[in-house]
Design a protein around this motif. Structure first.
Motif, PDB file in Angstrom:
ATOM      1  N   TYR A  61      29.512  -9.984   6.897  1.00  0.00           N
ATOM      2  CA  TYR A  61      30.437 -10.073   7.072  1.00  0.00           C
ATOM      3  C   TYR A  61      30.145 -11.073   7.891  1.00  0.00           C
ATOM      4  CZ  TYR A  61      27.403  -7.516  10.911  1.00  0.00           C
ATOM      5  OH  TYR A  61      26.221  -7.340  11.652  1.00  0.00           O
ATOM      6  N   VAL A  62      30.874 -12.431   8.662  1.00  0.00           N
ATOM      7  CA  VAL A  62      30.884 -13.672   9.607  1.00  0.00           C
ATOM      8  C   VAL A  62      30.484 -12.634  11.211  1.00  0.00           C
ATOM      9  CG1 VAL A  62      31.689 -15.557  10.431  1.00  0.00           C
ATOM     10  CG2 VAL A  62      31.971 -14.663   8.419  1.00  0.00           C
ATOM     11  N   THR A  63      29.048 -13.598  11.480  1.00  0.00           N
ATOM     12  CA  THR A  63      28.782 -13.272  12.905  1.00  0.00           C
ATOM     13  C   THR A  63      29.955 -13.228  13.670  1.00  0.00           C
ATOM     14  OG1 THR A  63      26.494 -13.783  12.505  1.00  0.00           O
ATOM     15  CG2 THR A  63      27.278 -13.438  14.868  1.00  0.00           C
ATOM     16  N   GLY A  64      30.237 -11.925  14.685  1.00  0.00           N
ATOM     17  CA  GLY A  64      31.786 -11.924  15.398  1.00  0.00           C
ATOM     18  C   GLY A  64      32.411 -11.123  14.428  1.00  0.00           C
ATOM     19  N   TYR A  65      32.605 -11.298  13.144  1.00  0.00           N
ATOM     20  CA  TYR A  65      33.571 -10.526  12.496  1.00  0.00           C
ATOM     21  C   TYR A  65      33.200  -9.070  12.160  1.00  0.00           C
ATOM     22  CZ  TYR A  65      35.862 -14.312  14.243  1.00  0.00           C
ATOM     23  OH  TYR A  65      36.599 -15.713  14.579  1.00  0.00           O
ATOM     24  N   SER A  98      28.985 -18.564   9.717  1.00  0.00           N
ATOM     25  CA  SER A  98      30.428 -18.208   8.665  1.00  0.00           C
ATOM     26  C   SER A  98      30.163 -20.055   8.017  1.00  0.00           C
ATOM     27  CB  SER A  98      30.696 -19.701  10.551  1.00  0.00           C
ATOM     28  OG  SER A  98      32.054 -20.051   9.843  1.00  0.00           O
ATOM     29  N   ASP A 134      35.501 -14.606   8.742  1.00  0.00           N
ATOM     30  CA  ASP A 134      36.372 -15.414   9.943  1.00  0.00           C
ATOM     31  C   ASP A 134      37.413 -16.331   9.869  1.00  0.00           C
ATOM     32  OD1 ASP A 134      34.426 -16.996   7.851  1.00  0.00           O
ATOM     33  OD2 ASP A 134      33.864 -17.574  10.513  1.00  0.00           O
ATOM     34  N   GLU A 160      39.691 -10.766   8.348  1.00  0.00           N
ATOM     35  CA  GLU A 160      39.177  -9.782   9.541  1.00  0.00           C
ATOM     36  C   GLU A 160      39.687 -10.912  11.037  1.00  0.00           C
ATOM     37  OE1 GLU A 160      37.780  -6.323  12.633  1.00  0.00           O
ATOM     38  OE2 GLU A 160      37.935  -6.601  10.445  1.00  0.00           O
ATOM     39  N   ASN A 161      39.301 -11.946  10.896  1.00  0.00           N
ATOM     40  CA  ASN A 161      40.335 -12.563  11.772  1.00  0.00           C
ATOM     41  C   ASN A 161      41.535 -12.241  12.102  1.00  0.00           C
ATOM     42  OD1 ASN A 161      41.371 -15.357  12.163  1.00  0.00           O
ATOM     43  ND2 ASN A 161      39.371 -16.181  13.151  1.00  0.00           N
ATOM     44  N   GLN A 164      42.151  -8.786  13.239  1.00  0.00           N
ATOM     45  CA  GLN A 164      42.225  -8.763  15.207  1.00  0.00           C
ATOM     46  C   GLN A 164      42.696  -9.481  15.926  1.00  0.00           C
ATOM     47  OE1 GLN A 164      37.718 -10.803  16.150  1.00  0.00           O
ATOM     48  NE2 GLN A 164      36.826  -9.268  15.005  1.00  0.00           N
TER      49      GLN A 164
END
Length: 253
Positions: A61-65, A98, A134, A160-161, A164
């Motif tokens: 996963y991309v950091t934050g996601y 990312s 992301d 995931e972006n 969310q």
């Protein structure tokens, strides 16, 4: 009110050659190309324990996601309920920087997998790549959102972006519930549903939306919802009896 269409799709059946030959995974040599085959072609291997007695899922996963722990636990429970893997299912999580894409095209997320994937099949373990992005799908429009796509025999992407943005508000489902629905739907395609590697035992493929179930309550139904009706997703859909029969006939539970 503008109608918003939310879609879970089955991707094109991609194959590709291995560019870096054999690699090492947990000390065992394996051929990368085994995990770069046509979508649905590993149905029996995933469902039964005849060849592979365990499964490893690389959650990148991309950091934050990062996907929620609840969704990942639900994913594992879904796999355990439908497959025979007596030596267990292992989750390996990896945070990635990312790649800088606002939107993801098929060639972009395939190239990203080829560059960053580390888990491949070994002699007795089958490997899955799940990437949580992301950015959004390049196929999105102002009224249509793609939430996930399965595209190889052991690979899928979750946008995931977008998930969310469409969750955790009063008129929307919880994030973990929407994640669970999308993840298990896409993995259903990897398991061979519908008529995508697990031969159908009854006539339940939607001719208007191939590789999806005709039962509107089934997890594998082609989902199209208005923006407001997302709030009606009170629980993650389950596989219907016809989809379960297909999996059982191909080696699953």
């Amino acid at each position: 009110m503008k109608k918003i269409i939310v879609i879970l799709i089955v991707g094109l059946a991609f194959t590709s050659s291995c560019s870096n030959g054999d690699t090492l995974n947990n000390g065992s040599a394996n051929t990368v190309s085994m995990n770069q085959q046509t979508l649905g072609s590993s149905s029996s291997d995933l469902l039964s324990d005849k060849k592979y007695t365990s499964m490893v899922i690389e959650v990148a996963y991309v950091t934050g996601y990062e996907p929620s722990a609840t969704a990942i636990n639900n994913f594992v429970s879904f796999i355990e309920a439908r497959t025979f893997k007596p030596n267990g299912i292992t989750i390996v999580k990896r945070a990635l920087p990312s790649p800088g894409f606002t939107t993801y095209t098929n060639p972009q997320f395939i190239a990203l997998e080829d560059a960053d994937r580390t888990k491949y099949n070994t002699s007795n373990q089958i490997a899955i790549w799940a990437f949580f992005a992301d950015g959004k799908s390049a196929a999105d429009t102002s009224t249509k959102y793609i939430l996930g796509e399965s595209y190889r025999n052991t690979s899928f992407i979750i946008f995931e972006n977008t998930i969310q943005k469409l969750s955790n508000n009063p008129t929307q489902p919880s994030r973990s519930l929407l994640e669970t629905t999308v993840i298990t739907h896409e993995f259903g395609h990897i398991l061979g549903l519908v008529n995508l590697g697990a031969p159908i035992q009854s006539n339940h493929e939607d001719t208007l939306h191939p590789n999806h179930c005709t039962d509107q309550s089934c997890l594998m139904y082609w989902l199209s919802e208005s923006g407001n009706s997302l709030s009606n997703l009170g629980a993650a859909p389950q596989l219907d009896a016809q989809c379960i029969a297909d999996l059982r006939a191909n080696g699953g539970r």
